[in-house]
Design a protein around this motif. Structure first.
Motif, PDB file in Angstrom:
ATOM      1  N   LEU A   6     -42.347  -7.960 -59.680  1.00  0.00           N
ATOM      2  CA  LEU A   6     -43.166  -9.532 -59.756  1.00  0.00           C
ATOM      3  C   LEU A   6     -43.493 -10.147 -59.131  1.00  0.00           C
ATOM      4  N   VAL A  10     -47.357 -12.315 -58.190  1.00  0.00           N
ATOM      5  CA  VAL A  10     -47.250 -13.035 -58.396  1.00  0.00           C
ATOM      6  C   VAL A  10     -47.675 -14.293 -57.884  1.00  0.00           C
ATOM      7  N   TRP A  11     -47.306 -14.166 -57.213  1.00  0.00           N
ATOM      8  CA  TRP A  11     -46.682 -15.667 -56.151  1.00  0.00           C
ATOM      9  C   TRP A  11     -48.243 -15.376 -54.753  1.00  0.00           C
ATOM     10  N   SER A  13     -50.567 -14.669 -56.370  1.00  0.00           N
ATOM     11  CA  SER A  13     -52.162 -14.918 -57.252  1.00  0.00           C
ATOM     12  C   SER A  13     -51.984 -16.230 -58.183  1.00  0.00           C
ATOM     13  N   ASP A  66     -55.502 -15.662 -64.428  1.00  0.00           N
ATOM     14  CA  ASP A  66     -55.088 -14.655 -63.846  1.00  0.00           C
ATOM     15  C   ASP A  66     -56.269 -13.527 -64.463  1.00  0.00           C
ATOM     16  N   THR A  72     -52.620  -6.767 -66.175  1.00  0.00           N
ATOM     17  CA  THR A  72     -51.147  -6.834 -66.168  1.00  0.00           C
ATOM     18  C   THR A  72     -50.761  -6.778 -67.662  1.00  0.00           C
ATOM     19  N   ARG A  82     -43.887 -12.661 -67.502  1.00  0.00           N
ATOM     20  CA  ARG A  82     -45.215 -12.926 -66.508  1.00  0.00           C
ATOM     21  C   ARG A  82     -45.297 -14.383 -66.499  1.00  0.00           C
ATOM     22  N   ARG A  86     -44.160 -17.115 -63.358  1.00  0.00           N
ATOM     23  CA  ARG A  86     -45.046 -18.486 -62.819  1.00  0.00           C
ATOM     24  C   ARG A  86     -44.876 -19.897 -62.541  1.00  0.00           C
TER      25      ARG A  86
END
Length: 218
Positions: A6, A10-11, A13, A66, A72, A82, A86
């Motif tokens: 992830l 995630v980076w 987003s 998100d 997700t 998750r 972040r």
């Protein structure tokens, strides 16, 4: 999908625009202490760092945004994992940003680092707690705007509370130690809210009407 897998999506987003839009002016506020012909003033440095911390926290209010939340949510990685990814990705950036803010304030105008950092951490965690609660109790994919509004409202209320019982005291006040204890309490409370609010909510089973046996045919 594992937590490590992830990290890259995630980076990408993370709300970098919101973080930069808040962090940039925050650093400018801290650098205002270096304006020419300004005499060293630790109280001015404290005020500028408090405003800088608030600006950074407004950016962190968008950290849990998100747009693909409904997608997700179907992954095998839980909400807590998750959110932890972040936070783990953003924390080093936030630490470097705060270090830069401290260094921008001249040494003669820089307040004690530990109280200033505790205040900044509590302000940031307040923003994250507000965003966490919004994610938990709403279906909104982008909770940053609402969390930022609530954080601004909380900051406004803080201004109205007398320093004797509030959070904006200074070392010259006789209740300075009590002020720092209150900041520590805010930090502990918001960290707890962040930790407990990221747990997956218990889904209520839909209640279906109990049907009796079908009538037998003749």
């Amino acid at each position: 999908m594992t937590v490590r897998a992830l990290a890259a999506p995630v980076w990408r987003s993370l709300p970098w625009r919101a973080l930069a839009a808040a962090g940039g002016p925050g650093l400018l506020l801290a650098g205002a202490a270096r304006l020419p012909d300004r005499a060293p003033d630790p109280e001015l440095g404290r005020l500028l760092l408090r405003l800088t911390a608030l600006a950074g926290a407004l950016g962190l209010a968008f950290l849990l945004d998100d747009p693909a939340r409904r997608t997700t949510a179907a992954t095998p990685v839980g909400r807590a994992s998750r959110a932890a990814v972040r936070l783990a990705l953003a924390a080093p950036v936030a630490a470097l940003w705060w270090t830069a803010a401290l260094l921008l304030v001249p040494a003669q105008s820089r307040p004690a680092l530990t109280p200033a950092t505790v205040e900044a951490a509590a302000t940031a965690c307040t923003a994250l707690a507000l965003a966490t609660l919004a994610v938990r109790f709403t279906d909104t994919a982008e909770v940053g705007k609402g969390a930022a509004v609530w954080l601004g409202a909380a900051a406004g209320v803080t201004l109205l509370v007398p320093d004797r019982w509030g959070l904006l005291g200074t070392p010259a006040d006789p209740w300075w130690q009590a002020t720092q204890l209150r900041w520590a309490a805010v930090l502990a409370l918001t960290l707890t809210l962040c930790a407990t609010g990221t747990r997956e909510p218990v889904r209520r089973r839909s209640r279906r009407p109990v049907r009796g046996p079908a009538p037998s045919g003749y």
